[in-house]
Design a protein around this motif. Structure first.
Motif, PDB file in Angstrom:
ATOM      1  N   ASP A  40       0.846  -1.180   0.000  1.00 17.67           N
ATOM      2  CA  ASP A  40       0.000   0.000   0.000  1.00 17.67           C
ATOM      3  C   ASP A  40       0.887   1.236   0.000  1.00 17.67           C
ATOM      4  OD1 ASP A  40      -1.778   2.022   0.317  1.00 17.67           O
ATOM      5  OD2 ASP A  40      -2.679   1.275   2.167  1.00 17.67           O
ATOM      6  N   ASN A  41       0.793   2.030  -1.052  1.00 15.47           N
ATOM      7  CA  ASN A  41       1.690   3.172  -1.196  1.00 15.47           C
ATOM      8  C   ASN A  41       1.467   4.224  -0.113  1.00 15.47           C
ATOM      9  OD1 ASN A  41       3.857   3.846  -2.797  1.00 15.47           O
ATOM     10  ND2 ASN A  41       2.705   5.386  -3.946  1.00 15.47           N
ATOM     11  N   GLN A  42       0.301   4.194   0.528  1.00 18.13           N
ATOM     12  CA  GLN A  42       0.021   5.183   1.567  1.00 18.13           C
ATOM     13  C   GLN A  42       0.717   4.854   2.882  1.00 18.13           C
ATOM     14  OE1 GLN A  42      -1.611   7.995   0.744  1.00 18.13           O
ATOM     15  NE2 GLN A  42      -1.566   7.096  -1.316  1.00 18.13           N
ATOM     16  N   THR A  43       0.950   3.568   3.124  1.00 24.78           N
ATOM     17  CA  THR A  43       1.568   3.157   4.385  1.00 24.78           C
ATOM     18  C   THR A  43       3.023   2.710   4.208  1.00 24.78           C
ATOM     19  OG1 THR A  43       0.754   0.897   4.107  1.00 24.78           O
ATOM     20  CG2 THR A  43      -0.655   2.434   5.317  1.00 24.78           C
ATOM     21  N   ALA A  44       3.485   2.622   2.969  1.00 23.03           N
ATOM     22  CA  ALA A  44       4.857   2.176   2.717  1.00 23.03           C
ATOM     23  C   ALA A  44       5.843   3.186   3.300  1.00 23.03           C
ATOM     24  CB  ALA A  44       5.092   2.018   1.225  1.00 23.03           C
ATOM     25  N   PRO A  45       6.985   2.713   3.797  1.00 22.38           N
ATOM     26  CA  PRO A  45       7.958   3.639   4.402  1.00 22.38           C
ATOM     27  C   PRO A  45       8.608   4.541   3.370  1.00 22.38           C
ATOM     28  CG  PRO A  45       8.886   1.439   4.206  1.00 22.38           C
ATOM     29  CD  PRO A  45       7.448   1.320   3.814  1.00 22.38           C
ATOM     30  N   VAL A  46       9.040   5.700   3.832  1.00 23.04           N
ATOM     31  CA  VAL A  46       9.821   6.613   2.988  1.00 23.04           C
ATOM     32  C   VAL A  46      11.038   7.058   3.787  1.00 23.04           C
ATOM     33  CG1 VAL A  46       7.931   7.446   1.541  1.00 23.04           C
ATOM     34  CG2 VAL A  46       8.389   8.556   3.737  1.00 23.04           C
ATOM     35  N   TRP A  47      12.073   7.431   3.089  1.00 20.99           N
ATOM     36  CA  TRP A  47      13.340   7.816   3.711  1.00 20.99           C
ATOM     37  C   TRP A  47      13.761   9.214   3.262  1.00 20.99           C
ATOM     38  CZ3 TRP A  47      12.019   2.970   2.209  1.00 20.99           C
ATOM     39  CH2 TRP A  47      12.258   1.907   3.091  1.00 20.99           C
ATOM     40  N   VAL A  76      20.918  16.571  -4.569  1.00 16.73           N
ATOM     41  CA  VAL A  76      19.455  16.560  -4.458  1.00 16.73           C
ATOM     42  C   VAL A  76      19.093  15.774  -3.209  1.00 16.73           C
ATOM     43  CG1 VAL A  76      17.296  15.821  -5.544  1.00 16.73           C
ATOM     44  CG2 VAL A  76      19.185  16.625  -6.973  1.00 16.73           C
ATOM     45  N   TRP A  77      17.996  16.164  -2.549  1.00 15.74           N
ATOM     46  CA  TRP A  77      17.473  15.401  -1.409  1.00 15.74           C
ATOM     47  C   TRP A  77      16.028  14.996  -1.690  1.00 15.74           C
ATOM     48  CZ3 TRP A  77      19.322  13.679   3.314  1.00 15.74           C
ATOM     49  CH2 TRP A  77      20.592  14.130   3.708  1.00 15.74           C
ATOM     50  N   LEU A  78      15.695  13.774  -1.345  1.00 12.82           N
ATOM     51  CA  LEU A  78      14.297  13.397  -1.173  1.00 12.82           C
ATOM     52  C   LEU A  78      14.016  13.488   0.311  1.00 12.82           C
ATOM     53  CD1 LEU A  78      14.924  12.014  -4.015  1.00 12.82           C
ATOM     54  CD2 LEU A  78      12.976  10.527  -3.459  1.00 12.82           C
ATOM     55  N   ARG A  79      13.267  14.475   0.709  1.00 12.31           N
ATOM     56  CA  ARG A  79      13.047  14.759   2.126  1.00 12.31           C
ATOM     57  C   ARG A  79      11.800  14.023   2.629  1.00 12.31           C
ATOM     58  NH1 ARG A  79      15.649  19.808   3.852  1.00 12.31           N
ATOM     59  NH2 ARG A  79      17.143  20.391   2.234  1.00 12.31           N
ATOM     60  N   GLY A  80      11.894  12.715   2.602  1.00 11.82           N
ATOM     61  CA  GLY A  80      10.740  11.923   3.000  1.00 11.82           C
ATOM     62  C   GLY A  80       9.634  11.940   1.964  1.00 11.82           C
ATOM     63  N   GLU A  81       9.956  12.385   0.756  1.00 17.00           N
ATOM     64  CA  GLU A  81       8.967  12.441  -0.328  1.00 17.00           C
ATOM     65  C   GLU A  81       9.043  11.155  -1.155  1.00 17.00           C
ATOM     66  OE1 GLU A  81       9.854  17.060  -1.453  1.00 17.00           O
ATOM     67  OE2 GLU A  81      11.470  15.596  -1.139  1.00 17.00           O
TER      68      GLU A  81
END
Length: 998
Positions: A600-607, A628-633
């Motif tokens: 589930d993409n809504q509950t999957a972890p992000v870093w 570049v940073w992915l800030r938890g996105e």
């Protein structure tokens, strides 16, 4: 602590019917009348014993308590004496056996094991410990006299501490200020939690100090934990020694204590040892005196320690020899002492470097390093007394392979790094053990790179610590770096690749996005703020955030970034998709899992992901700071990446980030093209070449990339000569080797890989030059081993000839002209190609070998035979105390046997048929987990999974998370065969039509 690094190893058939037991079956038969008389006598004896214990509570063979009128606590300088006078009621505080309650029923256990942490009402301040081990008296026990000064934090009428396998003789409690006795009315033993609870007749008052005196007897066990016995042979005489290994929860086997890492205290230790032996402990020796009641024993008194955790306490009683360099001393068996010279040489260099690295002087007056014949771990960082397996500390360039030198340097550096990170500042609880092990695993490479500059240590780091942990962390049954643990088995289970490898990898990632200056400054601030105390990971994040903000290196909170890596299981795959017309680049993250279940993409972890990159026109592989940073996105789009449509893009420079990279198909094709160009592939940094191979093959393994693309990338290895990319390729191809080894098309796979190897093997050759570099030696060992494994004709013939010549030598133990760097390949091939004669020859060499490296090598290659009966016999021998195989090496034997398609079924069947016997013999949950893991790696058929699942459900439920990981890995193997087997076979058949060199 350094993990023991075990090798891998295979067959089918049934266990032999012969009985390897050396015991004779005998029986004694009694009449009912005689049995009744014996029972009555036994009962009377118990009553008499209880009466004696109650009245005298004496501890045999120790200095007595001066008629129980005082107890002396001797400080480190031997000048201060704390005397606690006892009232005439002192004898009442001695706890007779009948007042001890042991919680063992099912109801009591279920009621008790809800919280394994000690109550916080009482805290130890100082331990005064006197131990007398009986090493040559035949009973392998030790007597202990303990006094602990405790401070009461909250009013309480109970005192709770840890103790395992200890027999108490007397227990006394006094108020320190006036020596007034506090009556202990009952002792309760909580077996599941390993607690002893003293129930008092009055309430201890907060803020006051009390002294707890205990005399007891313990066991010098042979299970390699606690205070244990070990032996070795010298001139055909068995020599016994007594040593310790307390991490994580085994100090309680040596003395009653508050055995939690945050409960630091000062220790004053005295060891009584046979006068012809010596002892060593954490601190320097400050005095010796004859034992008052044992004529052939001498007391060694050690200085009071700095505040430290119980798991770091250490002592050893041996007849070893020693060599010193100022405040550094190495200890080893006298015949092996010369092999400790390299450790003595590199140890002070590493200590000096780390004092500068941490900006904090080493706080103890000395460091001892001791090489032990039996040691469960690779090494242990006890403060001031580092303990090692012999193989991890000894090196001799005449008989050890060059790679052994790198191993010794790494392990010594790891344990010295702990003297600050772990010892000076200790995790408040085991959930943050990664702060210890991850940091030491990272700094060992930094330190070795500083003192051995030609070894390319930071490149090898990527292989050993980053890529090696990815596969475990790709399992859904992996765990967070910072994970809640309770009982000792759970604590032991987290001393794994996640704590060590992933912990070190994310620290390296942080070092690169913060810069060396900021990272090192924050580390020093953290250590200074928390020294002699305990800490949690948030304390480290706070120190690093302050350093980063002071230097303007980061506009975020380190805790926000790093909690996404330590408090979540797994790691991300970053998919980079380029719009080649507009130049727009999309970056999307999701968790990388081996079995690609729908999430589930809504509950999957992000870093929080730092992204560095370069392009074909830039070729900047030095700048590792994120652009570049992915800030938890979950996804972002980037417009300012200046890569032309016909230029490749490579992200995660030098693989400093702990994540995998997937590209769109066009970028992958450009990477395949540049890598397969013999004149251009070196435009890419060696670490990134290794990363591309490892990422591509594992993305294909997980179904995220077409295997044809991944295999096309591996084809570039024909012109690769650098070690790191080659090793990454061998590891990635090794999985396919393992999966195809029992199939009909293994021949095509062998021919493909042998074509890749041909040029590199010819360049390396068999001749080892003088002063061979560690990197070249490691590459030769890996490539020759693979070539012979795949039955490269020249390799096999050369190895068999060398092994045969050695067998024909009149005195093979004194003369062996096979260079140590190639012995592993030569021995294995010689045994594999031969029969019982060749195997028996190697077994005899093992029996008489004294060099640890040679013994370890022979134990590994004895599993190379293809004779099932020899493999079964070898497994049997590994469970016998009289075989010469040390208990610490049991896993090595199982791994060696299970490392081939022939031996794996034999090892698995043997484990299932002898499970209870193995459990009883090894006595360690972590060892059992490792055995299950190594004997099941090759399972890849549905019926094999069914057999494994049934075995685990019936026999292994107590092993916890590690066996769940074994099950999940096996499911992944089965699914891989269903999804990828035919694709790979088709690709190999197509490729094989182009060239049939072999």
């Amino acid at each position: 602590m350094t993990q023991a690094r075990e090798p891998l190893g295979i067959m089918d058939g049934n266990p032999p019917s012969c009985d390897f037991s050396t015991k004779t079956k005998r029986g004694v038969y009694l009449s009912k009348g005689l049995a009744f008389v014996i029972l009555v006598i036994f009962a009377l004896a118990l009553v008499a014993t209880a009466f004696i214990v109650y009245n005298f509570a004496a501890c045999p063979a120790t200095d007595q308590l001066a008629n129980v009128t005082k107890y002396e606590l001797t400080h480190c300088d031997q000048s201060k004496l704390l005397v606690i006078p006892l009232s005439t009621e002192n004898s009442k505080s001695v706890i007779p056996l009948e007042t001890t309650t042991v919680l063992t029923t099912t109801e009591e256990i279920e009621a008790v094991v809800t919280d394994v942490r000690l109550p916080t009402n009482v805290k130890p301040d100082r331990y005064y410990l006197k131990l007398t081990p009986y090493i040559y008296e035949g009973n392998f026990t030790f007597d202990g006299e303990l006094s602990v000064v405790v401070t009461v934090k909250n009013d309480t009428d109970q005192v709770t501490f840890h103790g395992v396998e200890l027999t108490f003789h007397s227990i006394n409690l006094f108020e320190k200020a006036d020596g007034r006795s506090v009556r202990v009315v009952r002792r309760t033993e909580d077996v599941p939690r390993q607690f002893h609870v003293l129930h008092l007749n009055e309430t201890l008052k907060a803020g006051r100090q009390y002294v707890l005196n205990i005399t007891y007897t313990g066991i010098l066990n042979d299970n390699l934990h606690g205070f244990y016995r070990s032996s070795y042979e010298a001139k055909n005489v068995t020599r016994w020694i007594a040593v310790t290994q307390f991490q994580a929860t085994d100090a309680r086997r040596a003395f009653p204590c508050w055995d939690e890492p945050a409960l630091k205290a000062r220790f004053t230790i005295s060891i009584a040892r046979p006068s012809n032996m010596s002892s060593v402990s954490n601190m320097n020796n400050v005095g010796r005196e004859p034992h008052k009641t044992l004529p052939n024993y001498t007391w060694d008194h050690y200085a009071e320690s700095l505040p430290m955790s119980t798991y770091l306490v250490a002592f050893a009683v041996t007849d070893f020899g020693s060599m010193s360099d100022k405040n550094f001393t190495v200890w080893a068996r006298k015949e092996a002492l010369s092999s400790a010279a390299y450790a003595l040489d590199i140890g002070p260099k590493i200590l000096s470097f780390l004092e500068e690295y941490y900006k904090i002087k080493f706080p103890l007056p000395k460091i001892d390093m001791i090489a032990l014949p039996d040691f469960k771990a690779g090494a242990m960082e006890n403060w001031g007394l580092l303990t090692f397996r012999e193989i991890a500390m000894l090196y001799d360039n005449n008989i050890y392979p060059t790679t052994a030198k790198a191993r010794v340097a790494a392990v010594v550096a790891h344990e010295i790094a702990h003297q600050w990170f772990g010892n000076l500042v200790t995790p408040a609880w085991w959930s943050d053990i990664w702060l210890n092990e991850g940091f030491a695993s990272y700094v060992e490479y930094v330190a070795v790179d500083a003192v051995e500059k030609t070894w390319e240590s930071m490149e090898v780091f990527v292989l050993n610590e980053v890529q090696s942990v990815f596969k475990l962390d790709a399992l859904t049954s992996s765990h967070q770096i910072s994970v809640e643990v309770g009982n000792p088995e759970e604590i032991g289970a987290i001393f794994d690749k996640i704590s060590y490898g992933k912990g070190s990898a994310i620290l390296r990632m942080m070092n690169h996005f913060l810069t060396n200056e900021v990272f090192n400054s924050g580390i020093t601030d953290y250590l200074n703020a928390k020294k002699f105390g305990d800490a949690e990971q948030r304390d480290l994040w706070s120190a690093l955030t302050n350093a980063a903000h002071q230097k303007g290196a980061l506009d975020a909170d380190v805790a926000v970034i790093m909690d996404s890596w330590t408090l979540q299981t797994g790691f991300p795959v970053l998919t980079i998709t380029r719009d080649y017309d507009s130049g727009l680049v999309s970056l999307r993250q999701e968790r990388f899992v081996l079995i690609n279940n729908t999430v589930d993409n809504q509950t999957a972890p992000v870093w929080w992901i730092p992204v560095s990159y370069t392009t074909a026109s830039e070729k900047d592989f030095k700048s590792t700071r994120p652009r570049v940073w992915l800030r938890g996105e979950r996804a972002i789009e980037v417009k300012n990446i200046s890569a032309k449509p016909d230029e490749w893009l490579i992200a995660n420079i030098q693989q400093t980030g702990f994540y995998r990279i997937n590209y769109d198909s066009r970028n992958w094709r450009m990477l395949v093209e540049v890598l397969n160009n013999p004149t251009r592939f070196q435009e890419i940094h060696p670490i990134n070449r290794a990363q591309i191979v490892d990422d591509a093959m594992n993305l294909a393994l997980a179904g995220r990339l077409d295997y044809r693309t991944a295999l096309d990338i591996t084809s570039y290895l024909t012109h690769e000569r650098s070690y790191v990319p080659w090793k990454a390729g061998l590891v990635a191809l090794g999985y396919i080797d393992m999966m195809l080894s029992k199939g009909a098309y293994y021949l095509e796979y062998k021919r493909y890989v042998l074509r890749l190897l041909d040029g590199a093997v010819k360049d390396l050759g068999w001749e080892v030059s003088v002063n061979e570099s560690v990197v070249r030696a490691q590459q030769r060992a890996d490539l020759l081993s693979t070539a012979c494994h795949l039955e490269h004709v020249d390799c096999m013939e050369h190895a068999v000839r060398m092994y045969t010549n050695w067998m024909l030598t009149p005195n093979p133990d004194a003369y062996n002209d096979i260079h140590a760097d190639v012995r592993s390949t030569v021995y294995c091939v010689g045994i594999q190609a031969g029969g019982a004669r060749e195997w028996r020859f190697a077994w005899e060499r093992f029996r008489v070998a004294s060099a640890p490296a040679e013994r370890e090598l022979l134990l590994t290659v004895l599993g190379c035979t293809r004779a099932p009966y020899l493999l079964y016999r070898y497994l049997e021998l590994s469970l016998r105390n009289d075989s010469g195989i040390r208990k610490q090496d049991t896993v090595r034997v199982f791994s060696a046997v299970a490392s081939s398609a022939i031996g794996q079924p034999i090892a698995f069947n043997f484990v299932r048929a002898n499970w209870q016997r193995i459990k009883d013999y090894v006595g360690s949950v972590s060892t059992l987990n490792t055995i299950v893991k190594v004997v099941t790696r090759r399972l890849n058929q549905p019926h094999e999974f069914d057999e494994l699942e049934r075995f685990i459900n019936e026999s292994c439920t107590e092993l916890g998370r590690p066996v769940l990981q074994v099950l999940e890995s096996t499911v992944a193997n089965v699914k891989w065969m269903e999804s990828n087997y035919q694709t790979i076979v088709d690709w190999l058949l197509e490729t094989d039509q182009d060239s049939k060199t072999w």
